[in-house]
Scaffold this active site. Sequence first.
Site, PDB file in Angstrom:
ATOM      1  N   SER A  22      21.349  66.097  22.516  1.00  0.00           N
ATOM      2  CA  SER A  22      21.924  65.286  21.439  1.00  0.00           C
ATOM      3  C   SER A  22      21.120  64.010  21.278  1.00  0.00           C
ATOM      4  O   SER A  22      20.281  63.663  22.112  1.00  0.00           O
ATOM      5  CB  SER A  22      23.374  64.938  21.764  1.00  0.00           C
ATOM      6  OG  SER A  22      23.400  63.969  22.798  1.00  0.00           O
ATOM      7  N   LYS A  23      21.427  63.305  20.198  1.00  0.00           N
ATOM      8  CA  LYS A  23      20.745  62.049  19.933  1.00  0.00           C
ATOM      9  C   LYS A  23      21.018  61.056  21.064  1.00  0.00           C
ATOM     10  O   LYS A  23      20.163  60.249  21.428  1.00  0.00           O
ATOM     11  CB  LYS A  23      21.222  61.491  18.594  1.00  0.00           C
ATOM     12  CG  LYS A  23      20.519  60.216  18.216  1.00  0.00           C
ATOM     13  CD  LYS A  23      20.784  59.833  16.795  1.00  0.00           C
ATOM     14  CE  LYS A  23      21.042  58.342  16.632  1.00  0.00           C
ATOM     15  NZ  LYS A  23      20.249  57.478  17.506  1.00  0.00           N
ATOM     16  N   ARG A  24      22.225  61.151  21.611  1.00  0.00           N
ATOM     17  CA  ARG A  24      22.570  60.233  22.709  1.00  0.00           C
ATOM     18  C   ARG A  24      21.657  60.421  23.932  1.00  0.00           C
ATOM     19  O   ARG A  24      21.362  59.463  24.628  1.00  0.00           O
ATOM     20  CB  ARG A  24      24.041  60.392  23.105  1.00  0.00           C
ATOM     21  CG  ARG A  24      24.831  59.111  22.856  1.00  0.00           C
ATOM     22  CD  ARG A  24      26.317  59.313  23.029  1.00  0.00           C
ATOM     23  NE  ARG A  24      26.843  60.278  22.066  1.00  0.00           N
ATOM     24  CZ  ARG A  24      27.607  61.318  22.379  1.00  0.00           C
ATOM     25  NH1 ARG A  24      27.927  61.546  23.648  1.00  0.00           N
ATOM     26  NH2 ARG A  24      28.050  62.135  21.446  1.00  0.00           N
TER      27      ARG A  24
END
Length: 505
Positions: A262-264
């Site tokens: 994910s972007k996180r």
Amino acid sequence: MTQRKVRVRFAPSPTGALHIGGVRTALYNYLFARQNGGDMILRIEDTDSQRFVPGAEDYIIEALTWLGIKFDEGVSFGGNYGPYRQSERREIYKKYVDQLLNDGHAYIAFDTPAELEEKRKEIANFQYDASTRSQMRNSLTLSPEEVQSLIESGHQYVVRAKIEPNEDIHVNDLIRGEVVINSSILDDKVLYKSADQLPTYHLANIVDDHLMEVTHVIRGEEWLPSAPLHVLLYRFFGWEDTMPSFAHLSLLLKPEGNGKLSKRDGDRLGFPVFPLEWHDPKTGDVSSGYRESGYFPEAVVNFLALLGWNPGNDQEVMSMDDLIRLFDLSRCSKSGAKFDYEKGRWFNHHYLLEKSNTEIADLFLPIVESHGIQTTHAYVEKVVGMMKGRVNFVSELWDLCSFFFIAPTEYDEKTRKKRWKEDSAVQLGEFIEQLRAREPFDVEGTENECKAWIESKGYHLGNIMNAARLALVGEGKGPGIFDITEALGKEESIRRIQRAIEILK
Ligand code: GLU
């Protein structure tokens, strides 16, 4: 069946920045198309107006162009099967919705969101399907007259696929083999919404793949659950003979391997998950991109190609042409690929070393100039040649190389304590005379002569070299002393050593 020309499509929905996993999907489609002398189509699947994000389409095109993933047809590229934006194909879909309704493979449903919500409360795990559709407000439970009058009085409706239960549906997947799913677990998916007068993803996707003569559907694993419905739709339309082959690519996983990337993860570990920097038009947030972070497109392509595929041996470095030759869908892995971002940096280092000093200097010169320095391309080339082996990115060069452009005015305290000896000033004074007398001022000759001189004087080689480094660089880093003096030139080298003697003696 006659052999059809290979035609693949990359079919993103313009809902935001293209995720790096989507880039890999585009890349694999491209490799497959090129390898088979086929066509690569860019189709924009923008039938969900709720999720449309302005700028996303341009972003996708710019990103793939940067990476060298080329299209033969599609949005912004033209072609004979257009329009390639689904929102511009409304008229085309209407006919196919009617065909499904007429043939009894679909029906009209009037249930409002509130009514559906009610049902969900009433029935645990409610799903609109063969077991529940008889309790709902649709063209199977209402009379034709009632249906007609509801439509005429402007009631909104959807068209749903009529899925018959208890049937095994076979999806032949080039990566996963045969996947069998029982139709009883499927719901009667919405295929069309009167409110937007547009089909949903499922219908538009199948109709377009058919009309655009797509032969292979290569896409992310997240679409595998939709594949049984897609197989059914091909049958409903009578298009089984030209149904494309499917290949569902495994997920990109977090670097630790647990769950989807994910972007996180990128924010947490400091790597981009988008090809280009993305400015979110809604939130104003800026997300980093591979391009702006200083990655070379060839490095990103090479890195991505190996996330979920390998050539069957341990070859790692592959150009786009190599990849086109070697790529093999049947060698794509069924299990997810850990996103090894360190490997991405390693690839960048590799491609940086492969570039000529001239090319790297082209990129580094503006950075040097941005520090207010006037210099020549030739000098930057020389510096880059000495230092590029030590970095992964051009942007890292400045910290390592600034002393080539700015003479030290201060000296690192720790290094000074350790390296500047009592007799350093005197010895460096004599060293200056050696340098002054030396002609030509080349690397090897100067080094040999100076070392011979040090030996003849019985001085300690390391001590003189360390002190000279402190004088020339200001700290304990940098390439060989005589590489530095040669690059700086005789005058500047002498000036720097003299100044250090002044300040440090
Ligand atoms: N529009 C879908 C997406 O955004 C396409 C899925 C497919 O390739 O069929 O990924």
